[in-house]
Design an enzyme around this catalytic site. Structure first.
Site, PDB file in Angstrom:
ATOM      1  N   SER A  23      14.769 -12.862  12.129  1.00 21.67           N
ATOM      2  CA  SER A  23      14.556 -12.398  10.938  1.00 21.67           C
ATOM      3  C   SER A  23      13.369 -13.294  10.139  1.00 21.67           C
ATOM      4  O   SER A  23      13.326 -13.153   8.752  1.00 21.67           O
ATOM      5  CB  SER A  23      15.647 -12.123  10.060  1.00 21.67           C
ATOM      6  OG  SER A  23      16.504 -13.062  10.097  1.00 21.67           O
ATOM      7  N   ASN A 110      26.848 -15.285   8.165  1.00 19.35           N
ATOM      8  CA  ASN A 110      27.324 -14.004   7.485  1.00 19.35           C
ATOM      9  C   ASN A 110      27.565 -14.219   5.767  1.00 19.35           C
ATOM     10  O   ASN A 110      27.193 -13.526   5.276  1.00 19.35           O
ATOM     11  CB  ASN A 110      28.673 -13.297   8.059  1.00 19.35           C
ATOM     12  CG  ASN A 110      28.373 -12.899   9.473  1.00 19.35           C
ATOM     13  OD1 ASN A 110      27.449 -13.075   9.937  1.00 19.35           O
ATOM     14  ND2 ASN A 110      29.437 -12.767  10.057  1.00 19.35           N
ATOM     15  N   THR A 155       5.891  24.614 -20.183  1.00 21.90           N
ATOM     16  CA  THR A 155       6.890  24.769 -19.319  1.00 21.90           C
ATOM     17  C   THR A 155       6.173  25.558 -18.086  1.00 21.90           C
ATOM     18  O   THR A 155       5.300  26.025 -18.514  1.00 21.90           O
ATOM     19  CB  THR A 155       8.076  25.633 -19.700  1.00 21.90           C
ATOM     20  OG1 THR A 155       7.641  26.818 -20.257  1.00 21.90           O
ATOM     21  CG2 THR A 155       8.922  24.848 -20.978  1.00 21.90           C
ATOM     22  N   HIS A 156       6.544  25.444 -16.752  1.00 29.93           N
ATOM     23  CA  HIS A 156       5.793  25.659 -15.661  1.00 29.93           C
ATOM     24  C   HIS A 156       4.353  25.626 -15.718  1.00 29.93           C
ATOM     25  O   HIS A 156       3.232  26.235 -15.410  1.00 29.93           O
ATOM     26  CB  HIS A 156       5.985  27.389 -15.843  1.00 29.93           C
ATOM     27  CG  HIS A 156       7.413  28.036 -15.807  1.00 29.93           C
ATOM     28  ND1 HIS A 156       8.284  28.230 -14.762  1.00 29.93           N
ATOM     29  CD2 HIS A 156       8.157  28.116 -17.151  1.00 29.93           C
ATOM     30  CE1 HIS A 156       9.532  28.665 -15.361  1.00 29.93           C
ATOM     31  NE2 HIS A 156       9.435  28.398 -16.571  1.00 29.93           N
ATOM     32  N   SER A 277     -16.658   6.431  -6.191  1.00 24.52           N
ATOM     33  CA  SER A 277     -16.517   6.851  -4.813  1.00 24.52           C
ATOM     34  C   SER A 277     -17.599   6.259  -4.038  1.00 24.52           C
ATOM     35  O   SER A 277     -18.823   5.688  -4.430  1.00 24.52           O
ATOM     36  CB  SER A 277     -16.653   8.530  -4.937  1.00 24.52           C
ATOM     37  OG  SER A 277     -17.341   9.155  -3.922  1.00 24.52           O
ATOM     38  N   LYS A 283     -18.680   9.906  -9.539  1.00 20.03           N
ATOM     39  CA  LYS A 283     -17.169   9.981  -9.765  1.00 20.03           C
ATOM     40  C   LYS A 283     -16.320   8.606 -10.501  1.00 20.03           C
ATOM     41  O   LYS A 283     -16.991   7.429 -10.499  1.00 20.03           O
ATOM     42  CB  LYS A 283     -16.761   9.937  -8.211  1.00 20.03           C
ATOM     43  CG  LYS A 283     -16.934  11.318  -7.659  1.00 20.03           C
ATOM     44  CD  LYS A 283     -16.132  12.419  -8.054  1.00 20.03           C
ATOM     45  CE  LYS A 283     -14.787  12.339  -7.334  1.00 20.03           C
ATOM     46  NZ  LYS A 283     -13.620  13.418  -7.718  1.00 20.03           N
ATOM     47  N   ASN A 285     -12.547   7.975 -10.611  1.00 21.22           N
ATOM     48  CA  ASN A 285     -11.384   8.619 -10.094  1.00 21.22           C
ATOM     49  C   ASN A 285     -10.096   7.866 -10.538  1.00 21.22           C
ATOM     50  O   ASN A 285     -10.221   6.602 -10.838  1.00 21.22           O
ATOM     51  CB  ASN A 285     -11.152   8.321  -8.544  1.00 21.22           C
ATOM     52  CG  ASN A 285     -12.375   9.208  -7.776  1.00 21.22           C
ATOM     53  OD1 ASN A 285     -12.547  10.296  -8.381  1.00 21.22           O
ATOM     54  ND2 ASN A 285     -12.856   8.976  -6.712  1.00 21.22           N
ATOM     55  N   GLU A 290      -2.901   7.653  -9.177  1.00 23.58           N
ATOM     56  CA  GLU A 290      -2.480   8.354  -7.791  1.00 23.58           C
ATOM     57  C   GLU A 290      -1.642   7.410  -6.866  1.00 23.58           C
ATOM     58  O   GLU A 290      -0.612   7.911  -6.208  1.00 23.58           O
ATOM     59  CB  GLU A 290      -3.765   8.597  -7.045  1.00 23.58           C
ATOM     60  CG  GLU A 290      -4.465   9.799  -7.863  1.00 23.58           C
ATOM     61  CD  GLU A 290      -5.933  10.041  -7.170  1.00 23.58           C
ATOM     62  OE1 GLU A 290      -6.192  11.020  -6.880  1.00 23.58           O
ATOM     63  OE2 GLU A 290      -6.482   9.295  -7.204  1.00 23.58           O
ATOM     64  N   TYR A 317      30.525  -7.551  10.064  1.00 21.98           N
ATOM     65  CA  TYR A 317      28.893  -7.864  10.195  1.00 21.98           C
ATOM     66  C   TYR A 317      28.700  -7.131  11.427  1.00 21.98           C
ATOM     67  O   TYR A 317      29.329  -7.374  12.641  1.00 21.98           O
ATOM     68  CB  TYR A 317      28.876  -9.285  10.031  1.00 21.98           C
ATOM     69  CG  TYR A 317      27.191  -9.557  10.193  1.00 21.98           C
ATOM     70  CD1 TYR A 317      26.384  -9.530   9.140  1.00 21.98           C
ATOM     71  CD2 TYR A 317      26.694  -9.950  11.479  1.00 21.98           C
ATOM     72  CE1 TYR A 317      24.928  -9.513   9.534  1.00 21.98           C
ATOM     73  CE2 TYR A 317      25.148  -9.800  11.715  1.00 21.98           C
ATOM     74  CZ  TYR A 317      24.449  -9.895  10.489  1.00 21.98           C
ATOM     75  OH  TYR A 317      23.007 -10.203  10.715  1.00 21.98           O
ATOM     76  N   GLN A 322      20.930  -6.748   9.472  1.00 23.72           N
ATOM     77  CA  GLN A 322      19.735  -7.833   9.148  1.00 23.72           C
ATOM     78  C   GLN A 322      18.392  -6.627   8.693  1.00 23.72           C
ATOM     79  O   GLN A 322      17.612  -7.343   8.330  1.00 23.72           O
ATOM     80  CB  GLN A 322      19.310  -8.554  10.760  1.00 23.72           C
ATOM     81  CG  GLN A 322      17.983  -9.038  10.381  1.00 23.72           C
ATOM     82  CD  GLN A 322      18.021 -10.292  11.663  1.00 23.72           C
ATOM     83  OE1 GLN A 322      18.778 -11.263  11.748  1.00 23.72           O
ATOM     84  NE2 GLN A 322      17.213  -9.988  12.702  1.00 23.72           N
ATOM     85  N   LYS A 325      16.674  -6.359   5.018  1.00 23.81           N
ATOM     86  CA  LYS A 325      15.752  -7.086   3.803  1.00 23.81           C
ATOM     87  C   LYS A 325      14.318  -6.699   3.605  1.00 23.81           C
ATOM     88  O   LYS A 325      13.959  -6.559   2.302  1.00 23.81           O
ATOM     89  CB  LYS A 325      15.655  -8.536   4.459  1.00 23.81           C
ATOM     90  CG  LYS A 325      17.057  -9.435   4.019  1.00 23.81           C
ATOM     91  CD  LYS A 325      17.162 -10.618   4.588  1.00 23.81           C
ATOM     92  CE  LYS A 325      17.889 -10.543   5.962  1.00 23.81           C
ATOM     93  NZ  LYS A 325      18.846 -10.349   6.026  1.00 23.81           N
TER      94      LYS A 325
HETATM   95  N1  ARG Z   1      19.751 -13.282   9.925  1.00 20.23           N
HETATM   96  C1  ARG Z   1      20.883 -12.735   9.788  1.00 20.23           C
HETATM   97  C2  ARG Z   1      20.999 -11.504   9.052  1.00 20.23           C
HETATM   98  O1  ARG Z   1      20.046 -11.313   8.065  1.00 20.23           O
HETATM   99  C3  ARG Z   1      22.066 -13.639   9.222  1.00 20.23           C
HETATM  100  C4  ARG Z   1      23.393 -13.137   9.747  1.00 20.23           C
HETATM  101  C5  ARG Z   1      23.543 -13.561  11.204  1.00 20.23           C
HETATM  102  N2  ARG Z   1      24.981 -13.603  11.421  1.00 20.23           N
HETATM  103  C6  ARG Z   1      25.553 -13.191  12.687  1.00 20.23           C
HETATM  104  N3  ARG Z   1      26.621 -13.301  12.860  1.00 20.23           N
HETATM  105  N4  ARG Z   1      24.430 -13.244  13.666  1.00 20.23           N
HETATM  106  O2  ARG Z   1      21.814 -10.726   8.850  1.00 20.23           O
END
Ligand code: ARG
Length: 461
Positions: A23, A110, A155-156, A277, A283, A285, A290, A317, A322, A325
């Site tokens: 990650s 974790n 309305t509508h 455009s 144009k 726009n 939008e 966990y 993961q 995010k």
């Molecule tokens: N990169 C992991 C996440 O975003 C961190 C936690 C990892 N923990 C584990 N037990 N592998 O969730």
């Protein structure tokens, strides 16, 4: 480079898995929270006699160097480190040696991801609240200028009753206020420290969770470690709150797009918030509006995505988590720019009051007022009054005029109980101003609403 968890392994992990598992490409966004979390944890370990003062000093110095390196762009992010937590710990140990290896006592990744991500979400909650407040201030500014600017209420998407543009905009003011309050309540609910839950079940070390919670600005400490390490409700909440904001934004954007068309011509966007455009030279726009309308799609997608990731996950966990995010980062970025763009578009657009007023002269907007007159002055039951008014509308259509321009004679030929005092009821301005019930469109009530809103804005700065 050997992985921090490689002790039990005799073979290196595949590079394909490294790429899949990592990650680090995106979670570096959390570096400030990660370093602050580590400092709070180290301070607490020292308070509890688990680290000595010298080790603490060296950890803090090392972490500050890591932060400088990240900010200077010299920190080396390696896919094989998997995530930012391990990358930072590895670099810390390179810089300070053995003391770095003690930092992870009584905590887990974790723990780290739970505290980092929660604090990031809380910080963004606050930022989004302040951008929402700025947007609301702009809505108030524009609305304040138009508490007697007539616009057909619909309305509508059909003409219904005359209202004023200030009142119309303040409908969005009310939506954005609810959004603000939603972020605020999420902030309060989630401002609870996860740190110290360790992997899932707590730790035998004599830690002090209140100390880290206080240092990191949390209101309290979470109650159940098993829940805490895999709880992503706070992330789902911000995704939902952002989705709701974007839904409101998309409704206003849609109206602005319609209003800026030749058919309506109620507003003109400033050149700074319009686009051209590549083929049609004439144009102009409304791309900004939008996109405001369209970006709700990805934001809803991010919400559905995390709800689905979390569905059916056994405690505690799991690596699935993961996946929490990227969608949040994307939605946060999207709402932040959207709130700014909407604010600027609103503040810079031109309102064509004349066109709004002429639009109130089509569609027989004062029809309800005629029915109300018949009830009030002629003691006619509303259902019958509705029918008589229908006749007056049909007559106006036949004469090719708007009901607001019908003559007294014509009205009396429809029902002789109608007296001369009906005429003020036919004016669209009077019709708008007649709606004096609480929350109604009359200029007086709109001004009252604007004042209350402004007071709220000042109290919630
Ligand atoms: N990169 C992991 C996440 O975003 C961190 C936690 C990892 N923990 C584990 N037990 N592998 O969730």
């Amino acid at each position: 480079m050997e992985k921090l968890w490689a002790g039990r392994f005799s073979e290196a992990s595949s590079t394909l898995l490294d790429e899949f598992n990592a990650s680090i490409m995106y979670d570096r966004e959390l570096y400030v929270e990660d370093i602050e979390g580590s400092i709070a944890h180290a301070n607490m370990l020292c308070e509890q006699g688990i680290l000595n003062q010298e080790e603490l000093t060296s950890i803090k110095k090392g972490l500050s160097q890591v932060k400088d390196e990240i900010e200077a762009g010299t920190f080396v992010w390696e896919l094989s480190d998997e995530d930012l937590h391990m990358a930072i710990e590895k670099r810390l140990t390179q810089i300070i040696g053995d003391a770095g290896k003690k930092l992870h006592t009584a905590r887990s990744r974790n723990d780290q991801v739970a505290v980092d991500f929660r604090r990031y979400v809380l910080r963004k909650n606050k930022e989004i609240m302040s951008l929402t407040h700025e947007l609301m201030t702009a809505v108030h500014t524009v609305a304040s200028k138009h508490s007697s600017t007539l616009i057909p209420g619909m309305t509508h998407l059909q003409h219904a009753q005359p209202t004023n543009f200030g009142f119309h905009l303040m409908a969005y003011g009310s939506m954005f206020k609810r959004d603000f309050e939603r972020y605020e309540s999420s902030y309060k609910r989630n401002n609870i420290s996860p740190l110290g839950c360790a992997a899932l079940a707590g730790t035998p070390h004599n830690i002090n969770r209140k100390s880290t919670a206080d240092q990191l600005g949390f209101d309290s400490v979470s109650t159940n470690c098993l829940d805490t390490v895999s709880d992503r409700d706070f992330a789902i909440e911000i995704l939902f709150n952002i989705s709701m904001s974007m839904m409101h934004i998309s409704r206003l954007a849609e109206e602005m797009i319609l209003w800026s068309s030749y058919e309506f011509k109620f507003i003109t966007f400033s050149d700074a918030y319009s686009t051209g455009s590549s083929i049609m030279p004439q144009k102009k726009n409304p791309d900004a509006a939008e996109l405001l309308r369209g970006k709700s799609g990805r934001v809803y997608g991010n919400l559905m995505s995390l709800l689905t990731v979390m569905k059916g996950l056994p405690l505690a966990y799991n690596k699935d988590t993961q996946e929490d995010k990227e969608g949040v980062f994307d939605s946060v970025k999207t709402i932040e720019i959207s709130l700014k763009i909407l604010r600027e578009s609103l503040l810079t657009l031109t309102v064509h009051e004349d066109n709004m007023a002429s639009a109130c002269k089509v569609g027989h907007l004062s029809a309800t007022d005629l029915a109300d007159y018949l009830v009030e002055h002629c003691n006619i039951p509303f259902r019958e009054a509705h029918f008589i008014t229908g006749k007056a509308v049909a007559k106006s259509e036949e004469l090719n005029i708007d009901l607001s321009d019908i003559s007294f004679e014509t009205l009396q030929s429809i029902d002789e109980r109608i007296q001369e005092n009906v005429m003020p009821y036919m004016s669209v301005t009077n019709s708008m101003n007649a709606r004096t019930s609480e929350g109604g469109t009359s200029t007086v009530r709109t001004i009252e609403q604007l004042e209350k809103f402004n007071q709220w804005l000042n109290e919630n700065k």
